[in-house]
Scaffold this active site. Structure first.
Site: not given
Ligand code: NAD
Length: 355
Positions: A138, A189, A245, A249
């Site tokens: 980001y 990952k 993020d 959610d």
């Protein structure tokens, strides 16, 4: 203690008003707080041509904590990228150095039926997701959309973390785990992304300072699957900005509604910004149907993490529990036999239950 109140856009002003009702009630009982409002997001752009007006940033910097609603509305989608509401949010997190985002996903027993998962899968769920908030893809440079010599457009974002950024978020996660069930699952990952290979190495180093805490690792794709398969296996999950993020959610739906999930974003000295995990929900704004509980519970986190006021934090959380136990529900969490109320009435019910 000074609180900067930034309602923002969409349902932001309605839900923040309910948290303020609760804080005002506590002030009536002796809590020493001062509150000052300022615009952010689309409201900031409308007021000062900037999603994070200078005066708003100055107020936030001068305050002990920030209470934020949400930002964003479709009507701002055509603005240049640096003027869009979400930019104001990213900038305030960066300016205040709020690197640690804490998102608890706690299932209130009364809401087990509101989850899309079977009650036996989610009842008793209590996860803390610790998301790094100021780095990763980001913020990494280079970024942007450019045109290649052959005329084709190319989009670039850069995933990037340095060792100290990983170490400090790791410490936050381990410290929190020490106060809970002493289990940290680090999500990465590492099989394909070097950035997260470093993430895993640093987490293993941090773990050496916390021998009582059990550290495990999981690839993000598996974590996304495990969260809906067997979410109770997790205690504290720690991960980078983009994975956090998405996973937070996903975790929010385990709890019945995104309208239930609070969050805290902290700097190194526990100064914090407190906001619901959901967005500005422009589809329901101004209709008095939004669920204000995530915002009220965010105010409780403010009392706990910045003001070190466990008694009042617990008082607010217990008032929310009592309200749910009475069958009072907003539209997003209503089930058969419950009493459906609007946003303001939900705020009133919590205040009445403060005891
Ligand atoms: P959203 O979280 O605003 O809404 C998703 C869905 O959940 C909608 O159907 C909405 O009605 C519902 N919902 C959200 N909060 C609710 C609440 N408290 N009570 C009841 N229902 C609720 O996400 P979105 O629709 O993807 O985005 C809308 C806007 O919000 C966009 O402009 C986006 O950029 C912005 N956004 C802001 C934040 C933030 O301020 N932290 C976070 C995410 C999205």
């Amino acid at each position: 203690m000074k609180i900067a109140v930034l309602p923002g856009d969409g349902i932001g002003p309605e839900i923040v008003a309910q948290a303020i009702k609760v804080l005002e009630a506590l002030r009536g009982d002796g809590l020493k707080i001062e509150m000052e409002h300022a615009p952010i997001g689309g409201a900031g752009y409308d007021a000062a041509g900037d999603p994070l007006p200078e005066a708003t940033l100055a107020l936030a910097k001068a305050s002990d904590a920030v209470l934020l609603g949400a930002v964003g509305d479709w009507k701002y989608d055509t603005l240049p990228r640096d003027k869009r509401p979400e930019r104001g949010l990213l900038r305030i997190r960066k300016e205040l150095n709020l690197f640690a985002n804490l998102r608890p996903a706690l299932l209130y027993p009364e809401l087990a039926a509101a989850s899309t998962l079977k009650p036996e899968v989610v009842s008793g769920l209590d996860i803390m997701i610790v998301r790094e908030l100021t780095g990763d893809v980001y913020f990494g440079q280079p970024r942007g959309i450019s045109t290649l010599p052959n005329g084709e457009r190319e989009g670039i974002n850069t995933m990037r973390y340095n060792e100290s950024e990983i170490r400090r978020i790791g410490r936050v996660a381990f410290e929190i785990a020490m106060k809970r069930n002493k289990k940290v699952c680090s999500i990465d990952k590492a099989n394909v992304l070097e950035t997260t290979e470093l993430w895993r190495q640093v987490m293993i180093e941090v773990a050496k300072d916390y021998p009582q805490v059990e550290l495990s690792h999981m690839y993000v794709d598996n974590a996304a699957m495990q969260l809906v398969r067997a979410p109770k296996q997790f205690d504290v999950m720690v991960t980078g900005n983009i994975f956090g993020d998405i996973l937070s959610d996903e975790a929010s739906m385990l709890t019945g509604s995104i309208g239930m999930l609070p969050s805290a974003s902290l700097d190194q000295h526990n100064k914090g910004m407190y906001e619901p995990s959901h967005g500005s929900a422009p589809d329901i704004a101004g209709k008095d149907i939004a669920n204000p509980l995530a915002t009220i519970l965010s105010a409780a986190m403010m009392l706990r993490y910045t003001f070190n006021d466990e008694a009042n934090a617990a008082r607010v959380e217990n008032a929310v529990k009592k309200t749910l136990a009475q069958g009072v529900r907003t539209a997003d969490i209503v089930t058969e036999g419950c009493r459906k109320v609007g946003c303001a009435a939900m705020g009133d019910a919590v205040v009445a239950n403060l005891g």
